[in-house]
Design a protein around this motif. Structure first.
Motif, mmCIF file in Angstrom:
data_model
loop_
_atom_site.group_PDB
_atom_site.id
_atom_site.type_symbol
_atom_site.label_atom_id
_atom_site.label_comp_id
_atom_site.label_asym_id
_atom_site.label_seq_id
_atom_site.Cartn_x
_atom_site.Cartn_y
_atom_site.Cartn_z
ATOM 1 N N PRO A 140 0.687 -1.179 -0.018
ATOM 2 C CA PRO A 140 -0.111 0.007 0.021
ATOM 3 C C PRO A 140 0.856 1.354 0.047
ATOM 4 O O PRO A 140 2.005 1.262 0.562
ATOM 5 N N LEU A 141 0.265 2.393 -0.478
ATOM 6 C CA LEU A 141 0.833 3.579 -0.402
ATOM 7 C C LEU A 141 1.311 4.155 0.943
ATOM 8 O O LEU A 141 0.426 4.224 1.751
ATOM 9 N N ASP A 142 2.651 4.698 1.212
ATOM 10 C CA ASP A 142 2.840 5.145 2.437
ATOM 11 C C ASP A 142 2.499 6.924 2.264
ATOM 12 O O ASP A 142 3.166 7.483 1.860
ATOM 13 N N VAL A 143 1.104 6.770 2.794
ATOM 14 C CA VAL A 143 0.512 8.357 3.019
ATOM 15 C C VAL A 143 1.344 9.189 3.584
ATOM 16 O O VAL A 143 1.431 10.502 3.401
ATOM 17 N N ASP A 144 1.795 9.229 4.858
ATOM 18 C CA ASP A 144 2.536 9.825 5.779
ATOM 19 C C ASP A 144 3.707 10.311 4.984
ATOM 20 O O ASP A 144 4.000 11.442 5.229
ATOM 21 N N THR A 145 4.497 9.471 4.197
ATOM 22 C CA THR A 145 5.836 9.900 3.560
ATOM 23 C C THR A 145 5.313 11.048 2.690
ATOM 24 O O THR A 145 5.973 12.028 2.444
ATOM 25 N N VAL A 146 4.384 10.736 1.974
ATOM 26 C CA VAL A 146 3.854 11.661 0.757
ATOM 27 C C VAL A 146 3.363 12.972 1.454
ATOM 28 O O VAL A 146 3.724 13.827 0.839
ATOM 29 N N ARG A 147 2.725 12.767 2.715
ATOM 30 C CA ARG A 147 2.411 14.091 3.176
ATOM 31 C C ARG A 147 3.559 14.984 3.727
ATOM 32 O O ARG A 147 3.631 16.066 3.632
ATOM 33 N N ARG A 148 4.477 14.383 4.218
ATOM 34 C CA ARG A 148 5.714 14.995 4.830
ATOM 35 C C ARG A 148 6.399 15.508 3.667
ATOM 36 O O ARG A 148 6.855 16.543 3.817
ATOM 37 N N LEU A 149 6.641 14.762 2.594
ATOM 38 C CA LEU A 149 7.285 15.377 1.383
ATOM 39 C C LEU A 149 6.574 16.637 0.810
ATOM 40 O O LEU A 149 7.369 17.723 0.468
ATOM 41 N N GLY A 150 5.467 16.479 0.930
ATOM 42 C CA GLY A 150 4.653 17.744 0.301
ATOM 43 C C GLY A 150 4.835 18.910 1.050
ATOM 44 O O GLY A 150 5.291 20.104 0.459
#
Length: 698
Positions: A140-150
């Motif tokens: 599954p997609l690591d949503v927390d990493t995407v949020r932090r990178l954004g």
């Protein structure tokens, strides 16, 4: 002042000139040309439109359509003038854009220079997620990493993000979720998804294309807004339509969303003009040759269609070496671009040979004869010395050429180093340019299964009619076709293009195992998507037509060919696809595959198009031929030297007129050179056909 007939306007921004053409229902009403303003490209559009409307007393409120093409996207990628961009990709794959295909395009060059990615390594990030090849979720997609990178990317000044996850061409779920998260935490970021920009196999090309799209998006949006505002100031009430690279036009919203599809929008116009005139005259097969101030473009037209490819390279380290540029997957008219134009710089190399280009003087400062500060000898300077261009009538007399300065440049930079006369040096520059273009045209045509010696050469661009006959003779071509207003033909060609959009999917299958019902469902889904785009752009759904193609190969091969196919309609469809594939394969390669090797399908395409505009691209001629002969001037033709050559006014030549070479036929934007031994005739559509079979040297 007002003209009651509705007007349609085409505008093309080139490297040296910005061209404009105005049509009504009877033909060409007016044309215009001005030097391109590179810092503010839309400024030249406004300038040439105002000048042309005022000069011809045309009412801007009568303009119903403006179609615009530009090289803005290509130039931005080459000059690296895009947004600060980041890449989010599957963990472990952030170096795909740097590794490419690990292909050495020059095997023995130890100092090989590879194309530089648009995004540096420190702005490429791996995200934990994984899809299987069939699109099912493995991790599954690591949503927390995407949020932090954004959050971090926005704080670091990044304004654009490309999201390209592994196998997202089969399932875009993770990419769409990543965009939702980025929109939540950093709504100011522009986000492009590979599943929308280029949903095809091959990670390197898909990633490169998605990066290029979002890299130029802000620049294109700003430019299109400026263009729209300038047109409004000129009194134009309609939004411009944008020429796409594959030969169709689109509304502003499509161009804003997918600016990468504008990559070759300017050069497409010349090929479309060749198609339009070819349909009218019954010439289904041609070689379209467009030579402007900076480059020359060549395209094969088969059965009234320019060949289209779906792979293009930008910013090649070596101009003619495949693999040395950034790959882009987008439908483009299949043309070869040569760094030879009127502004191309000529020099003597260390071996004592004349070389031409690929660098160009452009419009700033331009050739020496322009008197704008240029000091390097160019092809146009040589043409002035040879007597082919009239210094007092260039651009209809609006721009004086300095013949003495051109002669001095040719003498100092070419003639004296070679120990030849100025005329011989200028002739050497002219013929070298022709041979460069002919060699490229020959290779381009043969690689596409065509004999260049049987194709008439359709010329356009400000320098096409002047150099096209020399290129045609070098190819052994039977004739040259010079349309009216050839110098602005790209702008005219835009007005013959329908609204069109290309929809693509990648679905692998062996042809023998393909479910025909599933194929019909996939094509229907793609057709609906294309139709929805056109309807949103103002096309009636009943006027939309769809063409279907498949990219196919034999099992074990590494490259595909595109095959037109009928709609899936029953068990006989697979046999029809197989026959079409074998025909295309034999035409391209001159052979068929060995028995026992099975075809497979990789990529599916649907091109949805609106109705083709009814556009008469010629002038409405009322001339009886009187006054067409303007006089004579000396022009150089080897081996005879300077000869007294008849000069004609293109606008006063009546249909049916036959002229013997040598002759020069002048119009405002271009001069047609009719060589000794050739004969030309004026056709009913105002085209001039130069026939090389009438006699004389080939």
């Amino acid at each position: 002042m007002a003209d009651p007939r509705p007007l349609r306007v085409g505008v093309d921004i080139g490297g040296t000139f910005t061209d404009l053409a105005v049509l009504d229902d009877r033909g060409i009403v007016a044309v215009g040309k001005t030097l391109t303003t590179h810092r503010e490209p839309a400024a030249a559009v406004e300038q040439v439109l105002r000048q042309t409307l005022e000069e011809h007393r045309l009412d801007p409120a009568a303009i119903t359509t403006v179609v615009h093409g530009t090289t803005l996207v290509t130039n931005a990628l080459i000059e690296r003038r895009g947004a600060r961009t980041a890449l989010l990709t599957t963990e472990g794959f952030r170096d795909v854009v740097e590794m490419g295909r690990e292909h050495r395009y020059e095997l023995y060059d130890l100092g090989l220079e590879l194309p530089r990615p648009l995004v540096p390594r420190h702005l490429r990030f791996g995200v934990r997620e994984r899809l299987r090849a069939d699109g099912t979720v493995l991790t599954p997609l690591d949503v927390d990493t995407v949020r932090r990178l954004g959050v971090e990317l926005a704080a670091a000044g990044v304004t654009a993000v490309a999201v390209c996850f592994l196998h997202s061409h089969t399932n875009g779920e993770h990419e769409r979720r990543a965009r939702e998260v980025l929109d939540e935490v950093a709504p100011e970021l522009r986000v492009a998804l590979s599943c929308e920009v280029n949903p095809e196999i091959r990670e390197y090309e898909r990633t490169s294309t998605t990066l290029a799209n979002v890299y130029v998006q802000q620049l294109v949006e700003t430019y299109l807004a400026d263009l729209r505002e300038r047109l409004r100031r000129c009194g134009v009430r309609t939004d411009p339509l944008i020429m796409l690279s594959h030969g169709g036009v689109a509304a502003l919203e499509t161009a804003r969303r997918f600016p990468i599809r504008m990559l070759e929008s300017g050069p497409a116009g010349g090929a479309l003009g060749a198609v339009a005139f070819g349909r009218a005259a019954g010439r289904p097969d041609q070689l379209a040759f467009d030579m402007g101030g900076t480059t020359a473009k060549l395209c094969v037209v088969e059965r009234h269609r320019p060949l289209v490819t779906h792979t293009f390279e930008v910013d090649r380290v070596y101009r003619l070496r495949a693999g040395s540029g950034l790959p882009v997957r987008a439908p483009v008219i299949d043309m070869i671009e040569i760094g030879t134009g009127g502004g191309s710089i000529a020099r003597v190399d260390p071996l004592g040979l004349i070389t031409v280009g690929p660098d160009s003087a452009g419009s700033e400062p331009g050739p020496v004869c322009y008197g704008r500060g240029g000091t390097r000898c160019t092809v146009t300077d040589a043409d002035v010395v040879l007597g082919y261009l009239d210094p007092a009538r260039f651009l209809g007399g609006e721009m004086d050429l300095d013949a003495a300065a051109a002669e001095a440049a040719v003498k100092e930079q070419i003639a004296e180093p070679l120990g030849v006369s100025v005329a011989e040096a200028a002739w050497g520059v002219h013929t070298t340019a022709n041979e460069n273009m002919a060699n490229a045209a020959r290779v381009h045509a043969v690689e596409r299964g065509q004999d260049p010696g049987r194709l008439p050469v359709f010329v356009s661009g400000g320098n096409g009619p002047l150099h096209g006959p020399g290129v045609a003779r070098a190819l052994g071509a039977p004739a040259v076709v010079a349309p009216p207003a050839a110098g602005v033909l790209s702008a005219l060609g835009f007005l013959s293009a329908p609204m069109s959009i290309d929809i693509v999917r990648s679905r692998h299958a062996l042809l023998s195992e393909l479910d025909v019902d599933a194929a019909a469902a996939l094509f229907a889904e793609m057709a609906r998507e294309g139709t929805d785009v056109l309807v949103a752009s103002g096309v009636s759904d009943v006027d939309v037509t769809c063409e279907r193609t498949l990219e196919m190969r034999y099992v074990g091969q590494g490259g595909e060919i595109e095959v037109p196919v009928p709609p899936p309609d029953g068990p006989g469809w697979r046999d029809a696809v197989l026959a079409a594939f074998r025909d295309q394969y034999a035409q391209r390669f001159g052979t068929v595959a060995p028995s026992g090797v099975e075809p497979e399908l990789l990529t599916w395409r649907v091109t949805a198009s609106g109705p083709r505009p009814r556009a008469h691209l010629g002038f409405e001629s009322t001339s009886d031929g009187s006054g067409a002969l303007l006089g004579h001037r000396d022009a150089y033709f080897a081996p005879d030297g300077y000869r007294s050559t008849a000069v004609y006014d293109r606008y006063r030549l009546a249909p049916g007129t036959v002229l013997e070479g040598p002759a020069l036929v002048e119009e405002r934007e271009a001069t047609l050179l009719v060589p000794p031994g050739a004969r030309c005739s004026v056709e009913a559509d105002s085209s001039i056909v130069v026939d090389f079979t009438a006699g004389g040297p080939r």
